[in-house]
Write an enzyme that holds these catalytic residues in place. Structure first.
Site, mmCIF file in Angstrom:
data_model
loop_
_atom_site.group_PDB
_atom_site.id
_atom_site.type_symbol
_atom_site.label_atom_id
_atom_site.label_comp_id
_atom_site.label_asym_id
_atom_site.label_seq_id
_atom_site.Cartn_x
_atom_site.Cartn_y
_atom_site.Cartn_z
ATOM 1 N N GLU A 237 -6.656 9.608 -14.052
ATOM 2 C CA GLU A 237 -7.616 10.051 -12.968
ATOM 3 C C GLU A 237 -6.548 11.632 -12.325
ATOM 4 O O GLU A 237 -7.079 12.128 -11.819
ATOM 5 C CB GLU A 237 -6.797 8.968 -12.134
ATOM 6 C CG GLU A 237 -7.404 9.293 -10.847
ATOM 7 C CD GLU A 237 -8.436 7.564 -10.198
ATOM 8 O OE1 GLU A 237 -9.019 6.756 -11.232
ATOM 9 O OE2 GLU A 237 -8.544 7.304 -8.765
ATOM 10 N N GLY B 209 -13.422 2.000 -1.507
ATOM 11 C CA GLY B 209 -12.159 1.508 -1.433
ATOM 12 C C GLY B 209 -11.574 0.260 -2.557
ATOM 13 O O GLY B 209 -10.576 -0.765 -2.304
ATOM 14 N N LEU B 210 -12.712 -0.149 -3.326
ATOM 15 C CA LEU B 210 -12.171 -1.028 -4.009
ATOM 16 C C LEU B 210 -12.226 -0.879 -5.825
ATOM 17 O O LEU B 210 -12.454 -1.835 -6.600
ATOM 18 C CB LEU B 210 -13.393 -2.063 -4.285
ATOM 19 C CG LEU B 210 -13.767 -2.689 -3.069
ATOM 20 C CD1 LEU B 210 -14.972 -3.192 -2.723
ATOM 21 C CD2 LEU B 210 -12.580 -3.516 -2.623
ATOM 22 N N SER B 211 -11.853 -0.135 -5.933
ATOM 23 C CA SER B 211 -11.269 0.943 -7.002
ATOM 24 C C SER B 211 -12.375 0.388 -8.237
ATOM 25 O O SER B 211 -12.068 0.425 -9.341
ATOM 26 C CB SER B 211 -10.019 0.100 -7.861
ATOM 27 O OG SER B 211 -8.818 0.158 -6.963
ATOM 28 N N GLU C 28 0.955 -1.560 -0.467
ATOM 29 C CA GLU C 28 -0.327 0.039 0.102
ATOM 30 C C GLU C 28 1.228 1.379 -0.019
ATOM 31 O O GLU C 28 1.669 1.535 0.667
ATOM 32 C CB GLU C 28 -1.146 0.017 1.145
ATOM 33 C CG GLU C 28 -2.476 0.256 0.781
ATOM 34 C CD GLU C 28 -3.243 -0.801 -0.113
ATOM 35 O OE1 GLU C 28 -3.184 -0.180 -1.232
ATOM 36 O OE2 GLU C 28 -3.951 -2.069 -0.464
ATOM 37 N N HIS C 29 0.914 2.680 -1.258
ATOM 38 C CA HIS C 29 1.229 3.258 -1.285
ATOM 39 C C HIS C 29 3.092 3.114 -1.947
ATOM 40 O O HIS C 29 3.570 3.854 -1.537
ATOM 41 C CB HIS C 29 1.523 4.437 0.208
ATOM 42 C CG HIS C 29 -0.280 5.560 0.389
ATOM 43 N ND1 HIS C 29 -0.327 6.790 0.448
ATOM 44 C CD2 HIS C 29 -1.539 4.826 0.493
ATOM 45 C CE1 HIS C 29 -1.640 6.436 0.579
ATOM 46 N NE2 HIS C 29 -2.179 4.908 1.147
ATOM 47 N N THR C 30 2.939 1.926 -1.609
ATOM 48 C CA THR C 30 4.182 1.671 -2.571
ATOM 49 C C THR C 30 3.806 2.014 -4.077
ATOM 50 O O THR C 30 4.991 2.177 -4.940
ATOM 51 C CB THR C 30 4.665 -0.090 -2.504
ATOM 52 O OG1 THR C 30 3.451 -0.683 -2.866
ATOM 53 C CG2 THR C 30 4.905 -0.019 -0.597
ATOM 54 N N ASP D 148 -4.050 -0.072 -9.356
ATOM 55 C CA ASP D 148 -5.565 0.349 -9.500
ATOM 56 C C ASP D 148 -6.155 -0.454 -10.797
ATOM 57 O O ASP D 148 -6.610 -1.568 -11.370
ATOM 58 C CB ASP D 148 -6.711 0.986 -8.897
ATOM 59 C CG ASP D 148 -6.333 1.284 -8.518
ATOM 60 O OD1 ASP D 148 -5.236 0.962 -6.701
ATOM 61 O OD2 ASP D 148 -6.330 2.282 -7.190
HETATM 62 C C1 GLA Z 1 -5.477 4.634 -4.519
HETATM 63 C C2 GLA Z 1 -4.315 4.179 -5.547
HETATM 64 C C3 GLA Z 1 -3.538 3.454 -5.779
HETATM 65 C C4 GLA Z 1 -2.618 3.359 -4.505
HETATM 66 C C5 GLA Z 1 -3.597 3.496 -3.377
HETATM 67 C C6 GLA Z 1 -2.544 3.272 -1.923
HETATM 68 O O1 GLA Z 1 -6.163 3.082 -4.502
HETATM 69 O O2 GLA Z 1 -5.238 5.055 -6.345
HETATM 70 O O3 GLA Z 1 -2.653 3.863 -7.131
HETATM 71 O O4 GLA Z 1 -1.603 3.977 -4.092
HETATM 72 O O5 GLA Z 1 -4.151 3.859 -3.429
HETATM 73 O O6 GLA Z 1 -1.515 1.495 -2.110
#
Ligand code: GLA
Length: 372
Positions: free
Chosen positions: A150, A114-116, A21-23, A162
């Protein structure tokens, strides 16, 4: 929507991130899977140069000429599909030679969980248009188009994870993506054979990545990389952390430590999965959550409660998933525990006076595809 018959239907899934996450925007590693919730786009041809988008979610459509596409020419939900059209042009598609289309969108990817849902929409539209207009983009390029839409049109400074999950995912597998060179390995999860489920606990705490928290974390990572003299935090190892601690203020150091250790956890997860199977990755998921809670500070009490309740009732591992500040947690557990963890979480949320969470299993599924 316009009376034109659809010439084709495409779909793309949402995603749940297993770990990493956030990588992604730090050129690191991620390990998400596409899920069995999809956005579907029906496409009809037009004789003129208009793009018209409509959705079953709203009683309205938005129309724009291909000649008027610009980042600031659209806003609201239509920024996602129309932003993708603009982004395809930015990435080299010759849009001067194509005719307009009508796009009609339906989806069962929950919005704001949070499921894109946004990536699902972008990727369904991107795949539909590259195939219909014969633009010749491959899937990694389509992921770039979604991300560009985006970042520039919607205004959320997100990474590439995502869209990559939505385009590259496969049945009972996850996408091990190196966000530096965009090399992707599809790694079997074997959840089905192991009798395991992925349980999503949507806290219903609303989040958006167009506002401060997400961007502030990006800025902290950039500041940390700059101070440490590297182009991205990907270049910092766990063994560099003692030196980094001496050079950075405490908050920046903890942001950096999350990213550096999270990259290690992704690599360890993929290795553990390959060597020992999915039942052995739990401690890595749990450690990822603690790192996001304590070092990156992107969890909220509802996410912590979801994770702790799942763990206390026998989940193999659990963590918040996605950008944070709300949204969902994911737990890996044996199939028989699904109703038990669901009930326990609902009870725990009620006791704390939190909103009733929405809890459901997701199945790692195929990425974007043409349906007919
Ligand atoms: C959101 C962003 C992704 C990613 C995550 C964190 O989902 O769209 O690009 O940075 O947060 O891992």
């Amino acid at each position: 929507m316009s009376g034109h018959p659809a010439v084709g239907v495409w779909s793309a899934p949402g995603r749940v991130n297993l770990i990493g996450e956030h990588t992604d925007y730090n050129e690191g590693f991620v390990f998400p899977c596409a899920i069995d919730r999809r956005t579907v786009v029906a496409l009809a041809d037009r004789a003129d140069r208009a793009i018209r988008v409509g959705t079953a979610c709203r009683d309205e459509h938005v129309e724009l000429s291909l000649d008027a596409l610009a980042p600031n020419s659209v806003s609201g939900w239509a920024a996602y599909p129309l932003g993708v059209v603009w982004a395809l042009g930015e990435l080299g598609a010759d849009l001067s030679r194509v005719r307009g289309v009508d796009l009609f969108i339906t989806s069962d990817v929950p919005i704001g969980a949070g499921l894109s849902s946004s990536a699902a929409l972008e990727c369904a539209v991107a795949l539909a248009l590259t195939e219909h207009w014969q633009l010749g983009f491959d899937r990694p390029a389509l992921a770039q188009a979604g991300r560009l839409a985006e970042n520039v049109v919607v205004g959320a400074p997100t990474g590439i994870m995502d869209q990559s999950a939505s385009l590259l995912g496969d049945t009972d597998a996850a996408v091990f993506l190196d966000c530096r060179n965009l090399h992707a390995d599809i790694v079997p999860l074997n959840l089905r054979a192991a009798g395991l489920s992925l349980l999503v606990i949507d806290t219903r705490v609303e989040h958006t990545h167009t506002t401060n928290g997400y961007a502030a974390r990006r800025e902290a990572c950039d500041a940390g990389a700059l101070a440490l003299g590297v182009t991205s935090l990907r270049d910092i190892r766990v063994s560099d952390l003692p030196r980094a601690q001496k050079m950075l203020d405490d908050k920046t150091f903890r942001r950096v430590r999350h990213v550096v250790t999270e990259n290690e956890r992704v690599l360890a997860t993929v290795r553990t999965l390959r060597e020992q199977g999915p039942g052995a990755i739990g401690p890595l998921l749990d450690a990822s959550h603690l790192s996001m809670r304590n070092d990156f500070e992107i969890s909220v009490p509802e996410l912590d409660l979801a994770v702790e309740t799942a763990q206390a009732h026998g989940a193999i591992g659990a963590r918040m998933t996605g950008g944070g500040f709300g949204g969902a947690a994911v737990a890996l557990l044996i199939n028989d525990l699904v109703p038990i963890v669901t009930r326990a979480t609902e009870t725990a949320f009620a006791q704390r006076g939190f909103h009733t969470p929405v809890i459901f299993t997701v199945v790692p599924s195929r990425g974007a595809q043409r349906e007919r």
